[in-house]
Design a protein around this motif. Structure first.
Motif, PDB file in Angstrom:
ATOM      1  N   ALA A   1      42.574  38.976  40.070  1.00 38.33           N
ATOM      2  CA  ALA A   1      42.719  39.751  41.306  1.00 38.33           C
ATOM      3  C   ALA A   1      42.219  38.903  42.485  1.00 38.33           C
ATOM      4  O   ALA A   1      42.308  37.684  42.445  1.00 38.33           O
ATOM      5  CB  ALA A   1      41.937  41.054  41.188  1.00 38.33           C
ATOM      6  N   ALA A   2      41.686  39.556  43.519  1.00 34.17           N
ATOM      7  CA  ALA A   2      41.231  38.829  44.702  1.00 34.17           C
ATOM      8  C   ALA A   2      39.971  39.480  45.272  1.00 34.17           C
ATOM      9  O   ALA A   2      40.016  40.103  46.340  1.00 34.17           O
ATOM     10  CB  ALA A   2      42.328  38.780  45.765  1.00 34.17           C
ATOM     11  N   PRO A   3      38.835  39.347  44.601  1.00 38.05           N
ATOM     12  CA  PRO A   3      37.578  39.838  45.187  1.00 38.05           C
ATOM     13  C   PRO A   3      37.313  39.137  46.527  1.00 38.05           C
ATOM     14  O   PRO A   3      37.719  37.994  46.741  1.00 38.05           O
ATOM     15  CB  PRO A   3      36.525  39.447  44.141  1.00 38.05           C
ATOM     16  CG  PRO A   3      37.292  39.243  42.878  1.00 38.05           C
ATOM     17  CD  PRO A   3      38.645  38.750  43.280  1.00 38.05           C
ATOM     18  N   ASN A   4      36.639  39.845  47.397  1.00 39.71           N
ATOM     19  CA  ASN A   4      36.374  39.296  48.734  1.00 39.71           C
ATOM     20  C   ASN A   4      35.291  38.219  48.655  1.00 39.71           C
ATOM     21  O   ASN A   4      34.143  38.508  48.315  1.00 39.71           O
ATOM     22  CB  ASN A   4      35.926  40.419  49.680  1.00 39.71           C
ATOM     23  CG  ASN A   4      35.888  39.954  51.128  1.00 39.71           C
ATOM     24  OD1 ASN A   4      36.179  38.808  51.431  1.00 39.71           O
ATOM     25  ND2 ASN A   4      35.533  40.860  52.020  1.00 39.71           N
ATOM     26  N   ILE A   5      35.653  36.969  48.979  1.00 33.55           N
ATOM     27  CA  ILE A   5      34.686  35.864  48.976  1.00 33.55           C
ATOM     28  C   ILE A   5      34.684  35.151  50.327  1.00 33.55           C
ATOM     29  O   ILE A   5      34.335  33.968  50.419  1.00 33.55           O
ATOM     30  CB  ILE A   5      34.981  34.864  47.841  1.00 33.55           C
ATOM     31  CG1 ILE A   5      36.431  34.376  47.919  1.00 33.55           C
ATOM     32  CG2 ILE A   5      34.705  35.486  46.485  1.00 33.55           C
ATOM     33  CD1 ILE A   5      36.741  33.274  46.935  1.00 33.55           C
ATOM     34  N   PHE A   6      35.101  35.867  51.389  1.00 33.94           N
ATOM     35  CA  PHE A   6      35.072  35.298  52.736  1.00 33.94           C
ATOM     36  C   PHE A   6      33.634  34.912  53.102  1.00 33.94           C
ATOM     37  O   PHE A   6      32.693  35.641  52.754  1.00 33.94           O
ATOM     38  CB  PHE A   6      35.602  36.334  53.733  1.00 33.94           C
ATOM     39  CG  PHE A   6      35.631  35.871  55.157  1.00 33.94           C
ATOM     40  CD1 PHE A   6      36.687  35.126  55.624  1.00 33.94           C
ATOM     41  CD2 PHE A   6      34.584  36.181  56.024  1.00 33.94           C
ATOM     42  CE1 PHE A   6      36.713  34.693  56.945  1.00 33.94           C
ATOM     43  CE2 PHE A   6      34.606  35.754  57.338  1.00 33.94           C
ATOM     44  CZ  PHE A   6      35.668  35.011  57.798  1.00 33.94           C
ATOM     45  N   PRO A   7      33.406  33.756  53.763  1.00 33.79           N
ATOM     46  CA  PRO A   7      34.375  32.837  54.376  1.00 33.79           C
ATOM     47  C   PRO A   7      34.704  31.598  53.547  1.00 33.79           C
ATOM     48  O   PRO A   7      35.220  30.622  54.106  1.00 33.79           O
ATOM     49  CB  PRO A   7      33.654  32.436  55.665  1.00 33.79           C
ATOM     50  CG  PRO A   7      32.213  32.370  55.240  1.00 33.79           C
ATOM     51  CD  PRO A   7      32.031  33.471  54.224  1.00 33.79           C
ATOM     52  N   LEU A   8      34.394  31.582  52.250  1.00 31.84           N
ATOM     53  CA  LEU A   8      34.647  30.391  51.438  1.00 31.84           C
ATOM     54  C   LEU A   8      36.097  29.911  51.513  1.00 31.84           C
ATOM     55  O   LEU A   8      36.340  28.708  51.744  1.00 31.84           O
ATOM     56  CB  LEU A   8      34.239  30.657  49.988  1.00 31.84           C
ATOM     57  CG  LEU A   8      34.487  29.498  49.003  1.00 31.84           C
ATOM     58  CD1 LEU A   8      33.718  28.257  49.420  1.00 31.84           C
ATOM     59  CD2 LEU A   8      34.133  29.919  47.584  1.00 31.84           C
TER      60      LEU A   8
END
Length: 501
Positions: free
Chosen positions: A72-79
């Motif tokens: 999926a796409a867990p939130n890892i902003f701003p990496l």
């Protein structure tokens, strides 16, 4: 070493790279500091959702699957944005040496508008989509700059990179075509031999054809047909294209306001002088008169083609999107202006091309102004979320309702705190593009899970329940309750003609 000497000296690859790392990072700093989940980011962060494959952006989905070590796409902003920014720094370094084998600081300024494109700020606002859009630019630049003695590699590797760019974000194809136009214009200016000039055109045509096949066999297979509908050929398509182009021009004009108008006027004047110089170089070619005429006419045609590539293929789609994120081609138009201006200024004095810093500083200033607007929007959104969630959570009838439908009311006047900035820099409102009070996807952040956006009802709540007494009547909205179902109806925000303190 004196500063003046450093500005004139030839830079090494490491020095150019470090310069671009600093320039690109400082441009995105306001967005990182604002840390504002932008539109689609809300539902993606809530569900760790992807959904890019059905949009023809399969490689964007793979990017997040690989980066998060998940499906999926867990939130890892701003990496992701930091990774994309560093990749862009390397790409700009490569492009600089491609254009100028012995670059100075002034030469580096010519390619920087690919990142300092004011409209690209909206792309970068997306915490999920922004990094993949930036990486699509990186792939395009590497496709343009790739060189190999092997003909097979010279065709296949750029084709794969172009397909990768399209699979990350289709609009980046406009940038590739624009950079191709710039390549041919440079070839005419550098008096590239006639056979080599045409071989370059043929090579790009083959690369694009192969890229189309690769994309068709990969990302396109997952794309839903609803996103590929072109204009109806029986309903005056040329007129619709003209209307769409006019709407894009209206948005671009928003940038040319106040001091920006003077900056771009000076830049355009210098570019015109530089274009005249390119024309003189074409006339001095040793080719036959017919060859020179053909090259000259093609160079003249490249200029309007570059302008057309600002919105690009989106002009011809039935579902026309006039958002700033579709204007990635504007970056190439800026690079052309910078390239021609550099030529014109350098013929007068060696240090005059450093004046290109002025429009770059103007665009950097716009980035910081936009960052402050995002911060204001974040404050307003947080306050709105607290108010609405409190009204629902504090009333058992609403808290226990089976479903609460939220109507969406669009307005230019929700964000009163940024009214002064919008007035002085109208393009900021176009970039923000957040003209609603609240999204239903925001409410789960406060623990409210029974609110959904009104879809099939077509805003029936705005007209169908006005005769009933509201359960909640606040400054910005009313909440109605009929049986087990609630309805949130937004009010038109109060317009403030002027704010003076």
């Amino acid at each position: 070493m004196k500063i003046s000497e450093w500005l004139d000296k030839e830079l090494t690859g490491r020095q150019v790279g470090l310069m671009f790392v600093f320039a690109t990072l400082i441009y995105i700093l306001p967005l990182i500091l604002a840390d504002f989940p932008y539109i689609d980011d809300n539902w993606r962060a809530l569900a760790a959702g992807t959904g890019w494959a059905q949009e023809g952006r399969l490689f964007a989905q793979w990017f997040y699957n690989l980066l998060t070590f998940s499906g999926a796409a867990p939130n890892i902003f701003p990496l992701p944005l930091l990774i994309a920014t560093l990749a862009m720094s390397w790409a700009l370094t490569r492009l600089t040496f491609h254009y100028f084998p012995e670059p100075t600081v002034a030469h580096c300024l010519v390619v920087l508008p690919l990142w300092y494109n004011p409209f690209f700020l909206q792309n970068l606002s997306y915490q999920y989509d922004g990094p993949t859009m930036a990486l699509s630019l990186v792939a395009v630049i590497y496709a343009i700059t790739f060189r190999s003695p092997s003909r097979v590699q010279q065709l296949l590797i750029p084709a794969a990179l172009i397909a990768l760019a399209i699979g990350l974000y289709q609009v980046s194809f406009n940038v590739f075509l624009g950079l191709c136009c710039l390549e041919w214009l440079r070839g005419a200016n550098d008096q590239l031999p006639w056979p080599a000039w045409w071989r370059s055109i043929g090579c790009k045509v083959v690369q694009v054809s192969l890229a189309g096949l690769i994309y068709y066999a990969t990302a396109y297979a997952f794309m839903t047909q609803s996103r590929t509908s072109l204009l109806n050929g029986a309903a005056a398509p040329l007129l619709q294209v003209e209307i769409n182009a006019g709407r894009v021009l209206e948005k671009i004009v928003l940038l040319v306001h106040g001091g920006f108008a003077w900056v771009f006027a000076a830049l355009l004047l210098c570019a015109i002088v530089g274009a005249v110089g390119v024309g003189q170089r074409v006339l001095k070619r040793t080719d036959t008169g017919v060859n020179k005429t053909i090259i000259g006419l093609l160079c003249l045609l490249l200029l309007p083609l570059l302008m057309l590539l600002v919105p690009g293929a989106s002009l011809f789609f039935r579902d026309f999107n006039e958002g700033a994120r579709t204007l990635m081609g504007f970056a190439v138009a800026l690079v052309l202006l910078f390239y021609l201006s550099h030529r014109a200024l350098a013929t007068v004095h060696g240090k005059l091309p450093l004046l290109l810093l002025v429009p770059l500083l103007a665009m950097l200033s716009l980035s910081f102004a936009y960052g402050r607007v995002l911060t204001l929007q974040k404050t307003f959104a947080t306050t709105a979320l607290y108010a609405l969630s409190t009204d629902i959570a504090s009333r058992p009838a609403l808290r226990d309702a089976k479903r609460i439908y939220m109507s969406v009311t669009y307005s230019d006047h929700w964000l009163v705190s940024a009214a002064g900035s919008f007035k002085q820099l109208p393009v900021l409102h176009y970039l923000l593009n957040t003209d609603f009070y609240m999204l239903a996807e925001n409410l789960p952040k406060a623990g409210i899970t029974n609110v959904v956006r009104e879809k099939e009802r077509r805003n029936a709540t705005r007209v169908g329940y006005q005769g009933y007494p509201p359960l909640v009547d606040s400054l910005f909205y009313r909440i109605y309750l009929l049986g087990d179902y609630g309805f949130i109806v937004m009010k038109e925000p109060v317009r403030v003609p002027s704010l003076q303190w």
